[in-house]
Design an enzyme around this catalytic site. Sequence first.
Site, PDB file in Angstrom:
ATOM      1  CB  SER A  64     -11.221  11.814  16.126  1.00 59.13           C
ATOM      2  OG  SER A  64     -11.290  11.611  14.739  1.00 59.13           O
TER       3      SER A  64
HETATM    4  N1  SAH Z   1     -14.687   8.608  12.588  1.00 63.09           N
HETATM    5  C1  SAH Z   1     -13.626   7.668  12.824  1.00 63.09           C
HETATM    6  C2  SAH Z   1     -12.292   8.260  12.469  1.00 63.09           C
HETATM    7  C3  SAH Z   1     -11.642   7.403  11.442  1.00 63.09           C
HETATM    8  S1  SAH Z   1     -10.149   7.977  10.733  1.00 63.09           S
HETATM    9  C4  SAH Z   1     -13.668   7.129  14.235  1.00 63.09           C
HETATM   10  O1  SAH Z   1     -14.449   7.611  15.075  1.00 63.09           O
HETATM   11  O2  SAH Z   1     -12.953   6.162  14.518  1.00 63.09           O
HETATM   12  C5  SAH Z   1     -10.682   8.275   9.077  1.00 63.09           C
HETATM   13  C6  SAH Z   1     -11.212   7.108   8.320  1.00 63.09           C
HETATM   14  O3  SAH Z   1     -11.521   7.564   7.002  1.00 63.09           O
HETATM   15  C7  SAH Z   1     -10.239   5.934   8.146  1.00 63.09           C
HETATM   16  O4  SAH Z   1     -10.822   4.772   8.636  1.00 63.09           O
HETATM   17  C8  SAH Z   1     -10.020   5.869   6.638  1.00 63.09           C
HETATM   18  O5  SAH Z   1      -9.861   4.560   6.143  1.00 63.09           O
HETATM   19  C9  SAH Z   1     -11.302   6.498   6.108  1.00 63.09           C
HETATM   20  N2  SAH Z   1     -11.232   6.996   4.741  1.00 63.09           N
HETATM   21  C10 SAH Z   1     -10.203   7.617   4.115  1.00 63.09           C
HETATM   22  N3  SAH Z   1     -10.548   7.942   2.843  1.00 63.09           N
HETATM   23  C11 SAH Z   1     -11.832   7.517   2.672  1.00 63.09           C
HETATM   24  C12 SAH Z   1     -12.752   7.557   1.576  1.00 63.09           C
HETATM   25  N4  SAH Z   1     -12.449   8.108   0.391  1.00 63.09           N
HETATM   26  N5  SAH Z   1     -13.976   7.037   1.764  1.00 63.09           N
HETATM   27  C13 SAH Z   1     -14.328   6.480   2.958  1.00 63.09           C
HETATM   28  N6  SAH Z   1     -13.504   6.401   4.014  1.00 63.09           N
HETATM   29  C14 SAH Z   1     -12.274   6.920   3.879  1.00 63.09           C
END
Ligand code: SAH
Length: 222
Positions: A64
């Site tokens: 993000s």
């Molecule tokens: N907080 C992260 C942002 C990651 S983007 C950072 O600082 O980099 C969102 C993430 O959520 C992705 O890696 C995606 O694979 C994950 N995601 C999507 N659906 C999910 C689920 N049901 N359970 C766990 N993770 C999930």
Amino acid sequence: MKAVPENSYSEKMVKMQIIARGVTDPFVIQAMKTVPRHFFVEHVEISQAYGDFPLPIGYGQTISQPYMVALMTELLNLKKSDCVLEVGTGSGYQTSVLANIVSMVYTVERIAPLTQKARRIHCDMGITNIEYKTGDGSVGWAEKAPFNKIIVTAAAPNIIEDLKWQLADRGILVIPVGDYRSYQKLMVVIRRGAFFDVSENIGCRFVPLIGHKGFWVKPNDY
Ligand code: SAH
């Protein structure tokens, strides 16, 4: 691993992108200055790593924008003693911002190589207060509940009931809600016994939360 030099990119990022936009929580400001964002996006130039935008982290996912990390963290109103659940480990950057402030962070990611990479970076940084799980975080992590705070870093179709009930009393849930193909609204839920106060914050854009209580997305789309 190399520490960020003084007067660094993170100092500038915090001043121009975070404090300038109204974030005031000293814990958040300190954590965002301290955690080296470039550790989590090794493939880009260091100046890009601290830029005012999200960046790809592989597997169709993104880290993000710094301001969004700061705002969501501030909305959690963190205390040192908090136990926090993060859904969507991704790069592990938001996880380490949380771990810098609170005593314990539980983080769930559905894509195994992302969990592994985040874990390795945190280990190299000497962070020890994070527990990881690869799986579907759309249903939370019931075995570790209750949590003082829950943060979801992917777009959910609604405010997920399972997550609300995994909050401790007076706990806070921050979750982007809306269509993953367009925009979402950042929702803030505060538990008061059997009741929940819900408020709406800014518009935002996240990758979809894929899972049982999330979205169903065509295989290979995300
Ligand atoms: N907080 C992260 C942002 C990651 S983007 C950072 O600082 O980099 C969102 C993430 O959520 C992705 O890696 C995606 O694979 C994950 N995601 C999507 N659906 C999910 C689920 N049901 N359970 C766990 N993770 C999930």
